[in-house]
Write a protein that holds these residues in place. Structure first.
Motif, mmCIF file in Angstrom:
data_model
loop_
_atom_site.group_PDB
_atom_site.id
_atom_site.type_symbol
_atom_site.label_atom_id
_atom_site.label_comp_id
_atom_site.label_asym_id
_atom_site.label_seq_id
_atom_site.Cartn_x
_atom_site.Cartn_y
_atom_site.Cartn_z
ATOM 1 N N ALA A 9 0.826 -1.201 0.000
ATOM 2 C CA ALA A 9 0.000 0.000 0.000
ATOM 3 C C ALA A 9 0.863 1.256 0.000
ATOM 4 O O ALA A 9 0.589 2.217 -0.742
ATOM 5 C CB ALA A 9 -0.939 -0.014 1.199
ATOM 6 N N ARG A 10 1.902 1.266 0.829
ATOM 7 C CA ARG A 10 2.760 2.457 0.903
ATOM 8 C C ARG A 10 3.481 2.681 -0.429
ATOM 9 O O ARG A 10 3.683 3.828 -0.857
ATOM 10 C CB ARG A 10 3.760 2.318 2.052
ATOM 11 N N GLN A 11 3.859 1.609 -1.090
ATOM 12 C CA GLN A 11 4.500 1.765 -2.399
ATOM 13 C C GLN A 11 3.529 2.353 -3.424
ATOM 14 O O GLN A 11 3.914 3.185 -4.252
ATOM 15 C CB GLN A 11 5.036 0.416 -2.878
ATOM 16 N N SER A 12 2.260 1.951 -3.351
ATOM 17 C CA SER A 12 1.276 2.452 -4.317
ATOM 18 C C SER A 12 1.015 3.948 -4.151
ATOM 19 O O SER A 12 0.635 4.625 -5.104
ATOM 20 C CB SER A 12 -0.028 1.665 -4.197
ATOM 21 N N LEU A 13 1.231 4.478 -2.928
ATOM 22 C CA LEU A 13 0.972 5.897 -2.674
ATOM 23 C C LEU A 13 1.875 6.798 -3.509
ATOM 24 O O LEU A 13 1.534 7.955 -3.779
ATOM 25 C CB LEU A 13 1.177 6.212 -1.188
ATOM 26 N N ARG A 14 3.027 6.277 -3.936
ATOM 27 C CA ARG A 14 3.947 7.080 -4.735
ATOM 28 C C ARG A 14 3.341 7.483 -6.081
ATOM 29 O O ARG A 14 3.818 8.440 -6.717
ATOM 30 C CB ARG A 14 5.237 6.295 -4.979
ATOM 31 N N GLN A 15 2.318 6.753 -6.510
ATOM 32 C CA GLN A 15 1.725 7.024 -7.825
ATOM 33 C C GLN A 15 0.541 7.983 -7.747
ATOM 34 O O GLN A 15 -0.020 8.355 -8.776
ATOM 35 C CB GLN A 15 1.319 5.700 -8.492
ATOM 36 N N LEU A 16 0.173 8.407 -6.539
ATOM 37 C CA LEU A 16 -0.934 9.340 -6.385
ATOM 38 C C LEU A 16 -0.506 10.757 -6.771
ATOM 39 O O LEU A 16 0.608 11.187 -6.454
ATOM 40 C CB LEU A 16 -1.448 9.350 -4.941
ATOM 41 N N GLN A 17 -1.400 11.458 -7.425
ATOM 42 C CA GLN A 17 -1.148 12.854 -7.797
ATOM 43 C C GLN A 17 -2.384 13.671 -7.459
ATOM 44 O O GLN A 17 -3.480 13.395 -7.955
ATOM 45 C CB GLN A 17 -0.824 12.970 -9.287
ATOM 46 N N GLY A 18 -2.219 14.661 -6.584
ATOM 47 C CA GLY A 18 -3.348 15.453 -6.110
ATOM 48 C C GLY A 18 -3.616 16.667 -6.982
ATOM 49 O O GLY A 18 -2.695 17.250 -7.578
ATOM 50 N N HIS A 19 -4.897 17.073 -7.043
ATOM 51 C CA HIS A 19 -5.316 18.212 -7.851
ATOM 52 C C HIS A 19 -6.352 19.033 -7.095
ATOM 53 O O HIS A 19 -7.057 18.524 -6.221
ATOM 54 C CB HIS A 19 -5.933 17.735 -9.173
ATOM 55 N N ALA A 20 -6.460 20.285 -7.461
ATOM 56 C CA ALA A 20 -7.508 21.151 -6.937
ATOM 57 C C ALA A 20 -8.817 20.861 -7.676
ATOM 58 O O ALA A 20 -8.832 20.272 -8.765
ATOM 59 C CB ALA A 20 -7.115 22.611 -7.117
ATOM 60 N N TYR A 21 -9.924 21.280 -7.056
ATOM 61 C CA TYR A 21 -11.223 21.190 -7.728
ATOM 62 C C TYR A 21 -11.287 22.182 -8.891
ATOM 63 O O TYR A 21 -10.595 23.205 -8.923
ATOM 64 C CB TYR A 21 -12.348 21.516 -6.747
ATOM 65 N N GLU A 22 -12.153 21.846 -9.859
ATOM 66 C CA GLU A 22 -12.534 22.732 -10.956
ATOM 67 C C GLU A 22 -11.371 23.127 -11.871
ATOM 68 O O GLU A 22 -11.325 24.224 -12.406
ATOM 69 C CB GLU A 22 -13.230 23.997 -10.425
ATOM 70 N N LEU A 23 -10.433 22.200 -12.067
ATOM 71 C CA LEU A 23 -9.371 22.400 -13.034
ATOM 72 C C LEU A 23 -9.389 21.250 -14.037
ATOM 73 O O LEU A 23 -9.636 20.107 -13.671
ATOM 74 C CB LEU A 23 -8.001 22.437 -12.341
ATOM 75 N N ASP A 24 -9.109 21.556 -15.307
ATOM 76 C CA ASP A 24 -9.033 20.508 -16.324
ATOM 77 C C ASP A 24 -7.643 19.876 -16.301
ATOM 78 O O ASP A 24 -6.627 20.589 -16.328
ATOM 79 C CB ASP A 24 -9.320 21.081 -17.711
ATOM 80 N N ILE A 25 -7.601 18.538 -16.236
ATOM 81 C CA ILE A 25 -6.340 17.800 -16.173
ATOM 82 C C ILE A 25 -6.336 16.742 -17.268
ATOM 83 O O ILE A 25 -7.308 15.989 -17.411
ATOM 84 C CB ILE A 25 -6.184 17.088 -14.814
ATOM 85 N N GLU A 26 -5.267 16.682 -18.034
ATOM 86 C CA GLU A 26 -5.139 15.610 -19.025
ATOM 87 C C GLU A 26 -4.588 14.382 -18.312
ATOM 88 O O GLU A 26 -3.432 14.356 -17.888
ATOM 89 C CB GLU A 26 -4.225 16.015 -20.177
#
Length: 461
Positions: free
Chosen positions: A136-153
């Motif tokens: 589980a801790r290894q998988s966290l490295r692949q998380l990428q956080g974003h703000a609301y109401e923004l377009d992300i590719e």
């Protein structure tokens, strides 16, 4: 994967059940998975966690999460373990909460496998965990956080946008723009009037809507949470009992502490010791201080909520609670009594009529929480039947899910009707009831998809 066909949507979970949310979008030769949840409840559902993933995890370009609850995010470590190497997109608060929930889930899975091996009640000679805390801790490295109401590719030609959904910190309903079409995923929608979270934002225009239906066949009882909770605490305390509350570590535990603190401050319940026996819930409570923009609890109430309980961190401290025989309140995960420390508290206190077990949220079919709500007098735990003589109360006012009326009202905020609504994440009766309501009250096309069904999105036009 055929690059020449149009975009498709496949329902890899949450079809005909309220767990295992997983939706696969294929377009432009790319694959994006929306939600990556664990199946919970009935054994035939839990077994799906162990079957090979319907597509090769290495072929998935990105994962997009609506929120951190395990029925939406809890399979992420297993997907990574099986070869997924892409980014996992979610809101910033969801990154923080996944950092708590996923390692805790891996730890519990390891503990359960070790306990089953030690006690010999598993059908497997050498039971193993679906994934470990390290996975589980290894998988966290692949998380990428974003703000609301923004377009992300999130993949070439596929854009995502997160919209506030209420429900818990970081929860979002998500727009996915694919080859000129907009898909929209409700995730779990919060309520319009809820004690902690802000209400969900409006439904933007979309071509296809995938909507949850957890409470699609009912409306919540209009009950004041403190008026419901207070009398139960008073009567159990008067008979010298212990109150055990299985509670989701994120959202429900904080709401319970908030209302207990307010009741104690007004002198409407006795000042019983309150124990929050969930390190994950302890840490999640801290995040409510860090994300004030997502909820409407004052700084003062946040502080009272934080100070109310004694935080129980170690296993030895948790075990010591079970040896106490004085009136107290224990709040502990998991919310549906599927695992975790709360099982030991139910085992310790469930056989005494003076005590009470309060169920504070939705109880999915096949879980111990659902069995308790149905009135069982024995509960299967740790390979044996535990007698239940304690008072069992299903609290009515603590749900963090929109009910049928609120779901329909949210759909009415859309500027235009989608071409199709796929009703998911609900038990069969709830999903089909909401489908009928959407057709009759809104005049929209709606249907309940089958597990593993794939639909061509142009066909929805």
């Amino acid at each position: 994967m055929n690059n020449n066909i149009g975009p498709t949507l496949q329902f890899l979970g949450a079809a005909g059940t309220v767990t295992g949310s997983r939706y696969l979008v294929e377009a432009n030769g790319r694959r994006v998975l929306v939600d990556c949840g664990l199946f919970q409840g009935y054994k035939q559902l839990r077994d799906r966690n162990w079957t090979p993933f319907p597509v090769d995890p290495t072929s998935i370009d990105a994962v997009v999460l609506t929120h951190a609850h395990l029925d939406h995010s809890g399979y992420v470590p297993a997907l990574v373990k099986r070869g997924f190497r892409g980014r996992i997109h979610c809101t910033n608060a969801t990154v923080a909460l996944c950092g708590l929930l996923l390692p805790d889930s891996g730890h519990l899975l390891e503990e359960e496998a070790q306990y089953a091996a030690r006690k010999g009640f598993s059908k497997h000679k050498e039971p193993v965990a679906l994934y470990t805390e390290r996975d589980a801790r290894q998988s966290l490295r692949q998380l990428q956080g974003h703000a609301y109401e923004l377009d992300i590719e999130v993949a070439p030609g596929i854009q995502a946008r997160f919209h506030p959904a209420g429900h818990i910190l970081g929860a979002a309903h998500i727009s996915l723009d694919v080859q000129g079409q907009r898909l929209h995923f409700s995730g779990d929608l919060g309520r319009q009037h809820e004690s902690l979270m802000n209400p969900p934002s409006s439904l933007p225009g979309c071509d296809v809507l995938v909507c949850e239906s957890t409470y699609g066949n009912r409306s919540h009882v209009n009950v004041d949470q403190e008026a419901e909770l207070g009398p139960i605490v008073r009567r159990v305390a008067a008979r010298g009992g212990v109150i055990v509350i299985p509670a989701f570590a994120v959202g429900r535990a904080q709401a319970l502490m908030l209302h207990l603190a307010r009741l104690q401050q007004r002198g409407e319940i006795p000042s019983l010791p309150v124990y929050l026996d969930s390190p994950m819930a302890v840490n999640a409570t801290r995040h409510y201080h860090a994300h004030h923009d997502e909820h409407h609890v004052s700084n003062e109430d946040c502080q009272r909520m934080y100070e109310l309980a004694t935080f129980v961190n170690s296993v030895d401290e948790s075990k010591a609670l079970d040896r106490r025989r004085v009136p107290m309140i224990i709040i502990s995960a998991s919310g549906m009594a599927t695992g975790g420390r709360v099982l030991h508290h139910i085992e310790a206190f469930g056989s005494d009529y003076r005590n009470a077990i309060l169920l504070s949220g939705y109880q999915a079919g096949g879980t111990r929480g659902a069995a308790l709500a149905a009135g069982v007098r024995t509960l299967r735990m740790f390979g044996r039947d535990v007698p239940i003589r304690a008072e069992v109360v299903q609290l009515q006012g603590f749900s963090g899910h929109a009910d049928a009326t609120e779901l329909l009202d949210w759909m009415r905020t859309a500027p235009s009707a989608p071409h199709m609504v796929y009703v998911t994440h609900g038990e069969p009766d709830a999903a089909d009831t909401l489908r009928i309501s959407i057709q009759r009250e809104l005049g929209w096309q709606a249907r309940v998809p089958e597990h593993l069904e794939r639909v061509e999105l142009e066909a929805a036009r």
